[in-house]
Design a protein around this motif. Sequence first.
Motif, mmCIF file in Angstrom:
data_model
loop_
_atom_site.group_PDB
_atom_site.id
_atom_site.type_symbol
_atom_site.label_atom_id
_atom_site.label_comp_id
_atom_site.label_asym_id
_atom_site.label_seq_id
_atom_site.Cartn_x
_atom_site.Cartn_y
_atom_site.Cartn_z
ATOM 1 N N GLU A 29 0.843 -1.202 0.000
ATOM 2 C CA GLU A 29 0.000 0.000 0.000
ATOM 3 C C GLU A 29 0.877 1.250 0.000
ATOM 4 O O GLU A 29 1.641 1.482 0.939
ATOM 5 N N ALA A 57 -0.493 5.697 1.887
ATOM 6 C CA ALA A 57 -1.548 4.980 2.604
ATOM 7 C C ALA A 57 -2.522 5.893 3.330
ATOM 8 O O ALA A 57 -3.638 5.471 3.643
ATOM 9 N N PHE A 68 -7.632 2.207 1.687
ATOM 10 C CA PHE A 68 -7.514 1.009 0.847
ATOM 11 C C PHE A 68 -7.521 -0.249 1.718
ATOM 12 O O PHE A 68 -8.210 -1.225 1.418
ATOM 13 N N ARG A 69 -6.742 -0.210 2.783
ATOM 14 C CA ARG A 69 -6.621 -1.396 3.635
ATOM 15 C C ARG A 69 -7.950 -1.718 4.319
ATOM 16 O O ARG A 69 -8.372 -2.881 4.365
ATOM 17 N N PHE A 105 -1.283 -7.432 4.166
ATOM 18 C CA PHE A 105 -0.537 -6.227 3.789
ATOM 19 C C PHE A 105 0.911 -6.381 4.236
ATOM 20 O O PHE A 105 1.223 -6.279 5.422
ATOM 21 N N ALA A 108 3.607 -1.051 3.781
ATOM 22 C CA ALA A 108 2.796 0.155 3.622
ATOM 23 C C ALA A 108 3.675 1.370 3.846
ATOM 24 O O ALA A 108 4.565 1.363 4.711
#
Length: 421
Positions: free
Chosen positions: A7, A10, A15-16, A28, A31
């Motif tokens: 990511e 971030a 998004f996560r 993930f 990031a």
Amino acid sequence: MDKTVCELFAGVGGFRLGLNKSANDWNFVWANQWEPSRKAQHAFECYINHFGESENHVNEDIATIDKNTIPNHNLLVGGFPCQDYSVARTQARGIEGIKGVLWWQIRDILQVKRPPFVLLENVDRLLKSPAKQRGRDFGVILACFNDLGYSVEWRVINAAEYGFPQRRRRIFIFAFRNDTNFSQKLDENNLRAWIHNQGFFQNEFPIQKHFETKHTPIEKQMEYIDLADVSDNFQLTFRNTGIMTNGKIYTEETNPTKHPQVSLGSILETNVDEQYYIDTDEEKLKKWIYLKGPKRIERTSKTGHTYTFSEGGLSFPDPIEKPGRTMLTSESSLNRSTHVVKDLVTGRLRILTPIEAERLNGFDDNWTNTGMPQKFRYFCMGNALVVGLIEKMGKTLNYIFEKETNEHYKQIESAAITSEN
């Protein structure tokens, strides 16, 4: 296929959060979040508050990071800023983009890590920039993907048209390597069918098959010597939907199928603190009314040319029976774009609360209540994406990843090693 994610940019983790809402097995592996102009890294602190501290949660300038140190991943995601994507030929380094433009960091990661899938978000004006060479910037991005062996599908999505309480238009870019199982369904001779039937967006974001439009679809084969050639000469009127594969572009204007609207009023709180009301200061209230109203103002340019600046009026207060307007980073300050609503209980005029700003983007209540100043909570939401859109895209990604086998990629890697030897 392992559901590993990298990511970028971030922020506070939109998004996560969206992918995690679609399934609980997204991993993930890395990031990055960095605010270059700020000493306090509030967004990153919010991110690790929710997702934990880790050596792979990195608060550093992405440009200083060796891309080889980023873990391998099968999905790269990020919301990157709209900047100047022009490139030029230089004697020392061949072709080089403008320093500080973050697209080139994405491109560098793609070159080194070669993730099978990429999902990016940007403002919709990316398709039309710059004004003097419409489509050039997006053309540079497409050429980068094409040179690296990816196909690209894009769609401009207004969240309110798919059942969310904010009229927020953003372009989403889904790229996939041309050696994936997913890519094998793509028929280069019938790209329209991809958009309307097999493509990434159509299942969760259906579009009308037939509707009246003054815009005809466009097909174009990209022909260029290098990226500098694209930067100097490429121009195209991109529509809100399209696909590019092997340099062949098909783009058309599409309309969403009708979804029930979700209103601004549906996300409002009912017990609001006095600090959010704007009717306690008569002079400020007059300023609000002026800023929201229509204007015709005589101005003089730097060259001495006189012109009339005009803008239409905005509803004051905002209608709560409709979806809200696009939230900007200046939300809550005394300016034209800030939402002003009539409180559901008191009937008085007020701005949105931080929780209501979070709800407009689909974040959990108090997501940004992690020690950052209240003003920055609004700023983060003005920068964020609508989480529910990513959740819907995650459902499609779950299906795609089920169809991609690890054995398939082992065969690809084996063939690459054989060819190198």
